[in-house]
Write an enzyme that holds these catalytic residues in place. Structure first.
Site, PDB file in Angstrom:
ATOM      1  N   ARG A 188      58.598 -53.732  72.585  1.00 49.34           N
ATOM      2  CA  ARG A 188      57.792 -53.001  73.557  1.00 49.34           C
ATOM      3  C   ARG A 188      57.679 -51.558  73.065  1.00 49.34           C
ATOM      4  NH1 ARG A 188      61.551 -55.998  76.690  1.00 49.34           N
ATOM      5  NH2 ARG A 188      60.574 -57.606  78.009  1.00 49.34           N
ATOM      6  N   LYS A 223      63.913 -54.312  79.222  1.00 43.87           N
ATOM      7  CA  LYS A 223      63.754 -54.256  80.667  1.00 43.87           C
ATOM      8  C   LYS A 223      65.060 -54.636  81.348  1.00 43.87           C
ATOM      9  CE  LYS A 223      58.784 -55.035  81.261  1.00 43.87           C
ATOM     10  NZ  LYS A 223      57.764 -55.925  81.863  1.00 43.87           N
ATOM     11  N   HIS A 245      51.230 -53.293  72.948  1.00 43.95           N
ATOM     12  CA  HIS A 245      51.644 -54.590  73.487  1.00 43.95           C
ATOM     13  C   HIS A 245      50.860 -55.733  72.853  1.00 43.95           C
ATOM     14  CE1 HIS A 245      54.674 -55.572  76.432  1.00 43.95           C
ATOM     15  NE2 HIS A 245      53.971 -56.594  76.834  1.00 43.95           N
ATOM     16  N   ARG A 290      52.896 -56.948  70.135  1.00 46.28           N
ATOM     17  CA  ARG A 290      53.982 -57.783  70.663  1.00 46.28           C
ATOM     18  C   ARG A 290      53.464 -59.191  70.956  1.00 46.28           C
ATOM     19  NH1 ARG A 290      58.943 -57.806  73.501  1.00 46.28           N
ATOM     20  NH2 ARG A 290      58.904 -58.828  75.530  1.00 46.28           N
ATOM     21  N   HIS A 334      62.714 -62.129  77.220  1.00 51.91           N
ATOM     22  CA  HIS A 334      62.251 -62.596  78.526  1.00 51.91           C
ATOM     23  C   HIS A 334      63.414 -63.218  79.299  1.00 51.91           C
ATOM     24  CE1 HIS A 334      57.801 -63.048  77.090  1.00 51.91           C
ATOM     25  NE2 HIS A 334      58.105 -61.809  77.424  1.00 51.91           N
ATOM     26  N   TYR A 367      52.415 -68.092  75.918  1.00 52.28           N
ATOM     27  CA  TYR A 367      52.013 -68.097  74.508  1.00 52.28           C
ATOM     28  C   TYR A 367      51.715 -69.500  74.002  1.00 52.28           C
ATOM     29  CZ  TYR A 367      53.474 -63.266  74.644  1.00 52.28           C
ATOM     30  OH  TYR A 367      53.586 -61.946  74.972  1.00 52.28           O
TER      31      TYR A 367
END
Length: 308
Positions: free
Chosen positions: A151, A182, A251, A254, A277, A286
């Site tokens: 990120r 995150k 992004h 990414r 994630h 994806y």
């Protein structure tokens, strides 16, 4: 002009900034959402501490009438829910009126990813600048974003050396980047050979830009830590120089990292771990990009798929 936020709302934003350490962009969105909440409550003369679920539903509907999309309303509800949850812990309210209230459903757009050829062309594009250090820095940034799927905040948070205060760093000897993602979750991701070479070239010139006491890996021409917005601007310029037709943002690299890795390996769990994630359902988007890639190949190659 919207009225200034009440002290209690400002205190909640300060809590998010200092204790939760939310990103500036998220804080700005939450600030807007709290401003809407205050205005909507004032319009109906409802004290925020006395708000009930039917008030929240009505206010969310008002936001929809004003033209806000489902995603913006979802962010507003998340901010409101967090506010009342915080007030609950402080014993300022007895219940959370936002619990159980869902935003309107919206179609989930697929993430935009570059094709393999475009991604490689961008990574190989040398920046057009007379300053060799800036060119080396920008090249290293693109290579690292695409090589490791970072990120933009993870990238700009990297320090030049590991330490107890560093949010992240690159271990060149181990070919690994250690980042703080995150939810303040740490993860390690591999760094490819071209990215390591680009980083070595940048580190050889970093001292010509960086201030002596600056810990950041990537610095601006003023010698201080590079900001997220500066990375976005430089990436857009590089994309234009590389002749890419589409606008490129960090992004997107990414997304490209994840999509291309999944196309080659088919290992969804591995991609989930590399992206950081929490849920594999986030990563599963994806697989749809991968199916689109296969569908295009089918349409182009299968004799019964071709349309006149």
């Amino acid at each position: 002009m919207p009225a200034p936020l009440a002290p209690a709302l400002q205190a909640f934003l300060q809590h998010l900034r200092v204790e939760r350490r939310l990103a500036p962009r998220t804080l700005a969105m939450y600030g807007d959402a709290l401003g809407w909440l205050q205005q909507l409550a004032d319009d109906e003369a409802v004290a925020l501490g006395q708000a009930q679920a039917h008030h929240i539903r009505g206010w969310a509907a008002r936001l929809r009438e004003r033209g806000l999309g489902p995603r913006s309303i979802a962010i507003a509800l998340a901010a409101w829910r967090g506010l009342y949850k915080h007030w609950g812990r402080e014993r300022l309210v007895t219940h959370n009126p936002v619990d159980g209230i869902r935003p309107p459903k919206a179609p989930k757009p697929l993430p935009k990813a570059l094709g393999v050829d475009d991604a490689v062309a961008l990574a190989q594009q040398m920046p057009r600048t007379e300053h060799p250090a800036l060119a080396a820095r920008d090249h290293a940034i693109v290579e690292l974003l695409y090589s490791s799927g970072l990120r933009v905040g993870e990238l700009t948070g990297l320090d030049v050396a590991a330490s107890t205060t560093a949010a992240g760093w690159v271990d060149a000897a181990d070919a690994t980047a250690h980042v703080l993602g995150k939810g303040r979750k740490r993860r390690s991701v591999p760094v490819g050979g071209p990215a390591l070479q680009a980083l070595a070239a940048w580190l050889a010139l970093r001292g010509t830009l960086a201030r002596p006491d600056e810990p950041a890996l990537f610095v601006s021409n003023r010698g201080t830590r590079l900001s997220d917005s500066q990375v976005r601007t430089r990436l857009q310029s590089l994309a234009r120089d590389a002749g890419l037709a589409t606008g490129v943002h960090p992004h997107m690299l990414r997304h490209s990292f994840a999509s291309h890795l999944l196309q080659s390996s088919g290992d969804l769990r591995a991609v989930q771990e590399l992206l950081g994630h929490a849920s594999i359902t986030t990563t599963q988007v994806y697989t749809k990009l991968d199916f689109q890639h296969l569908a295009k190949a089918y349409d182009a190659a299968h004799p019964r798929a071709r349309r006149k």
